[in-house]
Design an enzyme around this catalytic site. Structure first.
Site, PDB file in Angstrom:
ATOM      1  CG  ASP A  37       5.631  73.432  82.331  1.00 38.09           C
ATOM      2  OD1 ASP A  37       5.806  72.233  82.017  1.00 38.09           O
ATOM      3  OD2 ASP A  37       6.115  73.937  83.352  1.00 38.09           O
ATOM      4  NE  ARG A  95      28.382  74.961  66.298  1.00 40.66           N
ATOM      5  CZ  ARG A  95      27.314  75.236  65.554  1.00 40.66           C
ATOM      6  NH1 ARG A  95      27.469  75.756  64.357  1.00 40.66           N
ATOM      7  NH2 ARG A  95      26.103  74.991  65.989  1.00 40.66           N
ATOM      8  CE  LYS A 191      35.287  78.741  58.616  1.00 44.45           C
ATOM      9  NZ  LYS A 191      34.388  77.650  59.000  1.00 44.45           N
ATOM     10  NE  ARG A 193      32.585  79.909  61.682  1.00 45.42           N
ATOM     11  CZ  ARG A 193      31.629  79.594  60.827  1.00 45.42           C
ATOM     12  NH1 ARG A 193      30.870  80.525  60.294  1.00 45.42           N
ATOM     13  NH2 ARG A 193      31.419  78.328  60.510  1.00 45.42           N
ATOM     14  CG  ASP A 217      33.428  71.200  57.953  1.00 46.82           C
ATOM     15  OD1 ASP A 217      34.039  71.030  59.018  1.00 46.82           O
ATOM     16  OD2 ASP A 217      33.062  72.322  57.552  1.00 46.82           O
ATOM     17  CB  THR A 225      31.693  76.853  56.166  1.00 45.15           C
ATOM     18  OG1 THR A 225      31.587  77.705  57.292  1.00 45.15           O
ATOM     19  CG2 THR A 225      33.130  76.389  56.001  1.00 45.15           C
TER      20      THR A 225
END
Ligand code: R5P
Length: 312
Positions: A37, A95, A191, A193, A217, A225
């Site tokens: 599984d 994040r 920027k 979001r 980055d 981005t």
């Protein structure tokens, strides 16, 4: 005296092999299987009683990577390892590091709890999305940087009129570290979001006209981005635009987006194994930095003096 044993789960075996080679040791034997599984089963085939065990595994999706590392940690602890050290080239779920809206999880803290409760004694990781995540752990935590490798690459290129660009406010510290070491100016992209994985409205703070650019980055995920930044920089008169990123998640159509963009070259590390490569993407290895961090930790030597981005 404890002995050093290095193992790898299945998330990034090529990097683990390079780390072991650099240290002049062989990877220990770790058997990992799946039940029908999909459930994961882990067994250390070497005796690790009293050893300092280092387990290498990035925790990018699928979540099996994370689960595998947790199970291996538990197995190592139950096999009476002296210390269980987790070497996590890419720390996933970072994040979500605060409640930025009601009724959401702080996954970075959740994952920190899971590692600690599974029996980890120490974590070594690279270019965290937010350095303050270190504070989510009550065990020793070494945060190291890939910048030395990437900066070496660009020093050799010796690109004239280079300006370092951070694609958002959060990346400014990283960009400044690159700018200091490469002795160049810095610019910032503003920027927003509207939603996770969407990017909107960008202004450039600084002068990029007729300059060569290096966008730095920590993560490229959808590459929205990054490619929006390239477009904006080109529209504002930038010459060649290069990119550098530690963790190439490159999900969905990210590679296609990068290929279609006007980026000259994107340099990424091998913290996450790349499934799909583009001619515009070049990979540099972080094996030596991680190997050095393991060696130094094992010998109780300072790691921060080697890798602290603020000191060099
Ligand atoms: C943002 O804070 C990060 O540093 C990256 O810019 C971002 O996570 C990249 O995401 P994407 O590639 O999906 O735009």
């Amino acid at each position: 005296m404890s002995n050093l044993k290095i193992f790898s789960c299945r998330g990034n075996l090529p990097l683990a092999e390079k780390i072991a080679k650099h240290l002049g040791v062989k990877l220990g034997k770790l058997e990992i299987k799946n039940f029908s599984d999909g459930e994961i089963w882990v067994k250390f085939l070497d005796n690790i009683r009293g050893s300092d065990v280092y387990i290498i595994q990035p925790t990018n999706p699928p979540a099996e990577n994370l689960m595998e590392l947790l199970i291996a940690t538990d197995a190592a602890k139950r096999a009476s390892a002296n210390k269980v050290n987790l070497v996590i080239p890419y720390f996933g779920y970072a994040r979500q590091d605060r409640k930025d809206q009601p009724r959401v999880s702080i996954t970075a803290k959740l994952v920190a709890n899971l590692f600690t409760h599974s029996g980890a004694d120490r974590v070594i990781t690279m270019d965290l999305h937010a350095p303050q995540i270190q504070g989510f752990f009550d065990i020793p935590f070494d945060h190291i940087y890939s910048s030395a490798v990437i900066i070496n690459y660009f020093r050799k290129k010796n690109i004239p009129n280079l300006v370092i660009v951070s694609p958002d406010v959060g990346g400014i510290k990283m960009a400044r570290a690159y700018a200091t070491r490469l002795n160049c100016d810095i610019c910032l992209i503003d920027k927003r979001r509207p939603k996770a994985n969407e990017v909107e409205v960008m202004n450039i703070i600084g002068d990029v006209k007729n300059k060569n650019i290096l966008i730095v980055d920590d993560i490229i995920d959808t590459a929205r981005t990054f490619t929006a930044a390239v477009k904006m920089l080109k529209a504002n008169g930038a010459k060649d635009v290069y990119g550098a990123c530690t963790h190439p998640i490159l999900s969905g159509n990210a590679v296609e987006r990068i290929e279609k963009s006007e980026i000259k070259k994107l340099i990424v590390t091998d913290s996450i194994p790349l499934q799909k490569i583009s001619n515009k993407v070049e990979i540099v290895t972080i094996n030596k930095i991680l190997a050095e961090a393991i060696q130094r930790t094992f010998e109780n030597k300072s790691v921060s003096t080697l890798f602290d981005i603020n000191k060099s």
